[in-house]
Design a protein around this motif. Structure first.
Motif, PDB file in Angstrom:
ATOM      1  N   UNK A  20       0.824  -1.212   0.000  1.00 43.16           N
ATOM      2  CA  UNK A  20       0.000   0.000   0.000  1.00 43.16           C
ATOM      3  C   UNK A  20       0.858   1.262   0.000  1.00 43.16           C
ATOM      4  N   UNK A  21       1.977   1.220   0.681  1.00 44.26           N
ATOM      5  CA  UNK A  21       2.831   2.410   0.762  1.00 44.26           C
ATOM      6  C   UNK A  21       3.651   2.625  -0.510  1.00 44.26           C
ATOM      7  N   UNK A  29      -2.448   5.936   3.486  1.00 40.30           N
ATOM      8  CA  UNK A  29      -3.370   6.816   4.228  1.00 40.30           C
ATOM      9  C   UNK A  29      -4.843   6.446   4.056  1.00 40.30           C
ATOM     10  N   UNK A  30      -5.183   5.697   3.009  1.00 37.37           N
ATOM     11  CA  UNK A  30      -6.563   5.278   2.762  1.00 37.37           C
ATOM     12  C   UNK A  30      -6.929   4.014   3.543  1.00 37.37           C
ATOM     13  N   UNK A  31      -5.946   3.371   4.165  1.00 38.62           N
ATOM     14  CA  UNK A  31      -6.164   2.081   4.828  1.00 38.62           C
ATOM     15  C   UNK A  31      -6.732   2.241   6.232  1.00 38.62           C
ATOM     16  N   UNK A  49      -4.552   4.369   8.479  1.00 39.58           N
ATOM     17  CA  UNK A  49      -3.290   4.300   7.750  1.00 39.58           C
ATOM     18  C   UNK A  49      -2.526   5.611   7.807  1.00 39.58           C
ATOM     19  N   UNK A  50      -3.235   6.712   7.929  1.00 39.11           N
ATOM     20  CA  UNK A  50      -2.579   8.026   8.008  1.00 39.11           C
ATOM     21  C   UNK A  50      -1.806   8.198   9.324  1.00 39.11           C
ATOM     22  N   UNK A  72      -2.058  -7.513  13.981  1.00 40.57           N
ATOM     23  CA  UNK A  72      -2.991  -6.977  12.980  1.00 40.57           C
ATOM     24  C   UNK A  72      -3.941  -8.093  12.576  1.00 40.57           C
ATOM     25  N   UNK A  73      -5.240  -7.851  12.711  1.00 38.87           N
ATOM     26  CA  UNK A  73      -6.266  -8.827  12.353  1.00 38.87           C
ATOM     27  C   UNK A  73      -6.814  -8.617  10.947  1.00 38.87           C
ATOM     28  N   UNK A  74      -6.889  -7.353  10.529  1.00 40.29           N
ATOM     29  CA  UNK A  74      -7.550  -7.056   9.253  1.00 40.29           C
ATOM     30  C   UNK A  74      -7.053  -5.710   8.732  1.00 40.29           C
ATOM     31  N   UNK A  75      -6.963  -5.600   7.411  1.00 46.14           N
ATOM     32  CA  UNK A  75      -6.625  -4.331   6.763  1.00 46.14           C
ATOM     33  C   UNK A  75      -7.609  -4.129   5.618  1.00 46.14           C
ATOM     34  N   UNK A  76      -8.192  -2.955   5.565  1.00 49.96           N
ATOM     35  CA  UNK A  76      -9.075  -2.572   4.467  1.00 49.96           C
ATOM     36  C   UNK A  76      -8.485  -1.357   3.774  1.00 49.96           C
ATOM     37  N   UNK A  77      -8.715  -1.277   2.477  1.00 47.19           N
ATOM     38  CA  UNK A  77      -8.297  -0.103   1.711  1.00 47.19           C
ATOM     39  C   UNK A  77      -9.341   0.145   0.634  1.00 47.19           C
TER      40      UNK A  77
END
Length: 90
Positions: A20-21, A29-31, A49-50, A72-77
């Motif tokens: 993502x980065x 930053x959108x995550x 994310x920001x 970390x369990x989950x990441x959304x973007x």
């Protein structure tokens, strides 16, 4: 070409955050990151994310401190789940 399409191929939370980065434009930053936190009644906290300021080898740093990736369990973007711990099997 949309960079988020490449993210689901990554296997670890660290790889996803790095994708993502660094892929094309910075989408970190959108995550939204769901992070295990036993001190909270719901058992997790949400980190934007920001708020992430550094991605290290074992930890990532936020404006509040250093945290291990394994919690970390989950990441959304952009409204898509790009990482979910329950899908990770060993």
């Amino acid at each position: 070409m949309e960079s988020v399409n490449l993210v689901p191929m990554a296997r670890t939370a660290r790889e996803v955050l790095n994708e993502l980065r660094w892929r094309e434009r910075n989408r970190l930053p959108e995550a939204t990151i769901w992070y295990q936190d036993r001190a909270r009644p719901e058992g997790f906290r949400i980190i934007l994310g920001s708020e992430v300021v550094d991605l290290e080898r074992t930890y990532f740093s936020t404006t509040a401190g250093r945290l291990p990736y394994y919690k970390i369990e989950r990441i959304e973007c952009a409204g898509r789940v790009v990482f979910e711990r329950s899908e990770q099997s060993s």
